[in-house]
Design an enzyme around this catalytic site. Structure first.
Site, short mmCIF file in Angstrom:
data_model
loop_
_atom_site.label_atom_id
_atom_site.label_comp_id
_atom_site.label_asym_id
_atom_site.label_seq_id
_atom_site.Cartn_x
_atom_site.Cartn_y
_atom_site.Cartn_z
N ASP A 12 3.37 4.12 -13.31
CA ASP A 12 3.91 5.00 -13.55
C ASP A 12 3.04 6.85 -14.83
OD1 ASP A 12 6.06 6.75 -13.39
OD2 ASP A 12 7.18 6.09 -14.82
N GLY A 13 3.81 7.52 -14.35
CA GLY A 13 2.80 8.82 -15.22
C GLY A 13 4.66 9.55 -15.11
N GLU A 49 0.70 10.39 -13.03
CA GLU A 49 0.47 9.38 -12.06
C GLU A 49 -0.61 8.54 -11.62
OE1 GLU A 49 4.00 7.82 -10.63
OE2 GLU A 49 5.53 9.01 -11.51
N ASP A 71 6.88 4.47 -7.84
CA ASP A 71 8.68 5.43 -7.72
C ASP A 71 7.25 7.26 -7.34
OD1 ASP A 71 7.67 7.13 -10.57
OD2 ASP A 71 8.68 5.86 -11.42
N HIS A 127 13.63 4.45 -11.79
CA HIS A 127 14.87 4.45 -12.59
C HIS A 127 15.65 3.71 -12.34
CE1 HIS A 127 12.42 6.67 -15.12
NE2 HIS A 127 12.28 8.06 -14.10
N ASP A 137 7.86 3.37 -17.19
CA ASP A 137 7.81 4.10 -17.64
C ASP A 137 8.35 4.95 -18.69
OD1 ASP A 137 9.95 7.06 -17.35
OD2 ASP A 137 11.35 5.64 -18.33
#
Length: 344
Positions: A12-13, A49, A71, A127, A137
């Site tokens: 994740d970023g 990301e 995501d 999320h 995250d």
């Protein structure tokens, strides 16, 4: 003997007050508890990301099949679908402009091509309660928060630094002096993981998680300030960046499905899987809609509004009566924002 069981890693970023706000990246194994994170005082979500994907690849070499869960549709497409088209066009997009974040994308492609084991990407809804998506995250936001406060030094792969400093969103970025020297052609100071140590120990993971939670509580204390994390540089609309969007549909990923910086309710609420979007498009039966629609709250209602026109890609959920001539009245219909770009 080769272990043929998939090695699954989440990435994740994150970007705070994006663009040109603190940025973070993170990956986490689904077994063993290994994780790593980094970031910079300034940056964009998409750079975060891509850094996360690159670092995950470099931290997991070998023949074992690797599955990267993210995501970010943008990260997946940059790592797979769009690369062949960009190469054919000399790393120019469909508008003839240089591809953004090329150093990172090229490095990812090289890692995938050189890896003995297979690499597969899986999109997950952000999320939405996925344990490892939530973990990365939290780590990415925690590092971004700490880097923004000057509590942690910037930590990116060298390609991440090059992508960031070549972007319009690097103003004020705090670059470690040793990294500056390497960027200027000096001795290599960064290892393949962008740092001199591998991964985060459990104490560091806990520390970053606490930093992220503290930042969340501060956001809740000031509800009049729109949450601006996890949005992308000028919110590039990716209908044809590479030059083929997945299944012919636009990338629904502004960043990772989080709030944009225009106004609290003017945000991406889609998190739409591309397959689901394709199903909706195929059911259109040739219907078209025309006319003027007002989106509320408007961009001008945001403290981040710069006065520039915006181009948006989205869809409207309609539940209304239609008359014989095809007219209907929309009343507070939900608008799903898929992508945003600032008009030049």
């Amino acid at each position: 003997m080769t272990n043929d069981k998939n090695l699954v890693v989440s990435t994740d970023g994150s970007a705070l007050s994006n663009p040109n706000g603190p940025m973070g990246w993170a990956w986490a194994d689904h077994e063993g508890g290994d994780a790593d994170a980094g970031g910079a005082s300034n940056g964009t979500n998409q750079i975060g990301e891509l850094c996360a994907v690159l670092q995950a690849l470099r931290a997991h070499p070998g023949e074992r099949p690797l599955v990267i869960e993210t995501d970010s549709q943008y990260a997946i497409n940059c790592s797979t679908t769009w690369v062949p088209g960009w190469k054919k066009k000399g790393w120019k997009n469909s508008q003839g402009k240089p591809v953004k974040n090329r150093p990172l994308i090229e490095a990812i492609d090289q890692e995938i091509q050189a890896r003995p084991g297979s690499v597969r990407f899986v999109w997950v809804k952000g999320h939405a309660g996925d344990t490892f998506n939530e973990k990365v995250d939290t780590l990415a936001r925690g590092y971004a928060t700490a880097a923004g406060k000057g509590e942690r030094e910037g930590c990116l792969p060298i390609e991440g630094w090059r992508s960031l400093l070549a972007s319009p969103y690097a103003k004020g970025t705090q670059v470690p002096s040793a990294v500056k020297a390497e960027l200027d052609g000096g001795p290599q100071v960064l290892d393949k993981l962008g740092r001199k140590k591998v991964g985060l120990d459990q104490e560091e993971q806990k520390d970053l998680a606490e930093t992220a939670v503290e930042a969340e509580s501060m956001e809740a204390t000031f509800p009049q300030s729109p949450k601006t994390r996890d949005i992308e540089e000028s919110q590039t609309t990716v209908t044809d960046p590479g030059d083929e969007a997945i299944n012919g549909t636009p990338d629904p990923d502004i960043a990772d499905g989080q709030e944009d910086e225009l106004a609290p309710a003017f945000k991406d609420t889609s998190d739409t899987d591309t397959a689901d979007q394709e199903t909706k498009n195929s059911g259109a039966r040739g219907l078209r809609a025309s006319g003027r629609v007002r989106i509320t709250p408007p961009p001008s209602g945001s403290s981040m509004f710069t006065g520039q026109d915006l181009h948006i890609v989205g869809s409207i959920d309609i539940d209304a009566d239609i008359d014989p001539d095809g007219y209907l009245t929309i009343q507070e219909s939900p608008f799903r924002l898929h992508a945003i770009e600032v008009e030049d």
